[in-house]
Design an enzyme around this catalytic site. Structure first.
Site, PDB file in Angstrom:
ATOM      1  N   TYR A   1      -7.710   2.627  13.306  1.00 29.24           N
ATOM      2  CA  TYR A   1      -8.007   1.550  12.362  1.00 29.24           C
ATOM      3  C   TYR A   1      -8.539   0.288  13.046  1.00 29.24           C
ATOM      4  O   TYR A   1      -8.920  -0.674  12.365  1.00 29.24           O
ATOM      5  CB  TYR A   1      -6.740   1.180  11.591  1.00 29.24           C
ATOM      6  CG  TYR A   1      -6.172   2.310  10.775  1.00 29.24           C
ATOM      7  CD1 TYR A   1      -6.707   2.645   9.533  1.00 29.24           C
ATOM      8  CD2 TYR A   1      -5.094   3.064  11.245  1.00 29.24           C
ATOM      9  CE1 TYR A   1      -6.194   3.689   8.788  1.00 29.24           C
ATOM     10  CE2 TYR A   1      -4.570   4.116  10.505  1.00 29.24           C
ATOM     11  CZ  TYR A   1      -5.123   4.421   9.277  1.00 29.24           C
ATOM     12  OH  TYR A   1      -4.613   5.455   8.539  1.00 29.24           O
TER      13      TYR A   1
ATOM     14  N   HIS B   1     -10.805  -3.392   7.116  1.00 27.80           N
ATOM     15  CA  HIS B   1      -9.482  -3.834   6.672  1.00 27.80           C
ATOM     16  C   HIS B   1      -8.743  -4.616   7.763  1.00 27.80           C
ATOM     17  O   HIS B   1      -7.781  -5.321   7.472  1.00 27.80           O
ATOM     18  CB  HIS B   1      -8.650  -2.597   6.285  1.00 27.80           C
ATOM     19  CG  HIS B   1      -7.960  -2.716   4.959  1.00 27.80           C
ATOM     20  ND1 HIS B   1      -8.188  -3.726   4.040  1.00 27.80           N
ATOM     21  CD2 HIS B   1      -7.013  -1.915   4.385  1.00 27.80           C
ATOM     22  CE1 HIS B   1      -7.429  -3.540   2.979  1.00 27.80           C
ATOM     23  NE2 HIS B   1      -6.707  -2.464   3.154  1.00 27.80           N
TER      24      HIS B   1
ATOM     25  N   PHE C   1       1.749  -0.812   8.272  1.00 29.50           N
ATOM     26  CA  PHE C   1       0.596  -0.433   7.470  1.00 29.50           C
ATOM     27  C   PHE C   1       0.462  -1.433   6.314  1.00 29.50           C
ATOM     28  O   PHE C   1       1.414  -2.063   5.879  1.00 29.50           O
ATOM     29  CB  PHE C   1       0.646   1.019   6.978  1.00 29.50           C
ATOM     30  CG  PHE C   1       0.404   2.000   8.096  1.00 29.50           C
ATOM     31  CD1 PHE C   1      -0.876   2.342   8.477  1.00 29.50           C
ATOM     32  CD2 PHE C   1       1.473   2.544   8.786  1.00 29.50           C
ATOM     33  CE1 PHE C   1      -1.092   3.226   9.520  1.00 29.50           C
ATOM     34  CE2 PHE C   1       1.268   3.427   9.828  1.00 29.50           C
ATOM     35  CZ  PHE C   1      -0.028   3.763  10.208  1.00 29.50           C
TER      36      PHE C   1
ATOM     37  N   ASP D   1      -8.962  -9.566   4.750  1.00 28.60           N
ATOM     38  CA  ASP D   1     -10.294  -9.166   4.323  1.00 28.60           C
ATOM     39  C   ASP D   1     -10.403  -9.392   2.819  1.00 28.60           C
ATOM     40  O   ASP D   1      -9.400  -9.363   2.101  1.00 28.60           O
ATOM     41  CB  ASP D   1     -10.546  -7.692   4.664  1.00 28.60           C
ATOM     42  CG  ASP D   1      -9.536  -6.768   3.982  1.00 28.60           C
ATOM     43  OD1 ASP D   1      -8.336  -6.869   4.313  1.00 28.60           O
ATOM     44  OD2 ASP D   1      -9.939  -5.973   3.113  1.00 28.60           O
TER      45      ASP D   1
ATOM     46  N   ASN E   1      -3.854  -5.110  -0.913  1.00 30.63           N
ATOM     47  CA  ASN E   1      -2.495  -4.581  -0.985  1.00 30.63           C
ATOM     48  C   ASN E   1      -1.523  -5.240  -0.021  1.00 30.63           C
ATOM     49  O   ASN E   1      -0.314  -5.282  -0.280  1.00 30.63           O
ATOM     50  CB  ASN E   1      -2.502  -3.065  -0.783  1.00 30.63           C
ATOM     51  CG  ASN E   1      -3.040  -2.326  -1.987  1.00 30.63           C
ATOM     52  OD1 ASN E   1      -2.926  -2.805  -3.117  1.00 30.63           O
ATOM     53  ND2 ASN E   1      -3.657  -1.176  -1.766  1.00 30.63           N
TER      54      ASN E   1
END
Length: 210
Positions: free
Chosen positions: A14, A19, A66, A93, A114
């Site tokens: 990632y 993100h 996460f 972001d 989220n």
């Protein structure tokens, strides 16, 4: 103490995704002030002193839970340091802003982000400032969930590097001078390519007129 939370996902898969731009910004702040990251419960943290001595005391935070469970990492730190919501800045972001745009915002809904959603849930308030960095809506045919986890394209590298640099400048301004001054300095940031200004053409004489 002020808290700066860079949102992202842990792990090399990632690291260079859209993100994770929040992580890139706090990494840059830590690099500038030669701060070492250490593991603390559900986050990596690094303490810096921003600005002229003695400097503003800032704890940089990268949640390791996460994105969808970012509040699990942030909540205990806010509680431990007995911080009011306005003493925490979340760097995130933003799908709804074009790539190249950067702006501060105080409070408001999570807008589908989220990590912000979970921090609001855990803290029970949305009254904390955010530094929103545009990553644009996905191209036609892309699912937003796939878009935010996609890697930056080669042609975006220069703009991304400048956004990260300015994002770190903006974090430092907030830490030293507060939200109002940081908004005044950075909310006009727009690194999108500028359209050429049309040149004025020499008027042509009408037919029959000399």
């Amino acid at each position: 103490m002020r808290l700066v939370v860079g949102l992202g996902n842990p792990g090399p898969n990632y690291a260079r995704t859209r993100h994770n731009i929040g992580w890139l910004v706090v990494d840059e702040v830590a690099r500038r002030w030669a701060a070492a990251w250490r593991k603390e419960k559900d986050a990596e943290v690094a303490e810096v002193r921003v600005g002229p001595a003695p400097g503003a005391r800032v704890l940089l935070v990268k949640p390791l839970t996460f994105m969808n469970a970012a509040g699990k990492a942030v909540g205990p730190l806010v509680s431990f340091y007995k911080l009011e919501p306005d003493a925490m800045l979340v760097v995130q972001d933003d799908l709804d802003s074009p790539f190249g745009l950067l702006k501060f915002r105080l409070g408001g809904r999570h807008g589908g982000q989220n990590g912000v959603r979970d921090i609001i849930r855990v803290l029970g308030t949305d009254a904390f400032p955010r530094l929103k960095i545009g990553i644009s809506r996905p191209p036609a045919g892309w699912d937003p969930a796939d878009w935010v986890l996609s890697r930056w394209r080669e042609e975006e590298a220069d703009t991304l590097a400048e956004l990260v640099r300015l994002g770190a400048d903006a974090v430092e301004a907030w830490a030293q001078h507060g939200l109002a001054e940081a908004q005044g300095r950075f909310n006009g940031t727009d690194l999108r390519p500028k359209l050429p200004v049309p040149s004025e053409e020499t008027p042509q004489p009408e037919p029959g007129v000399s």
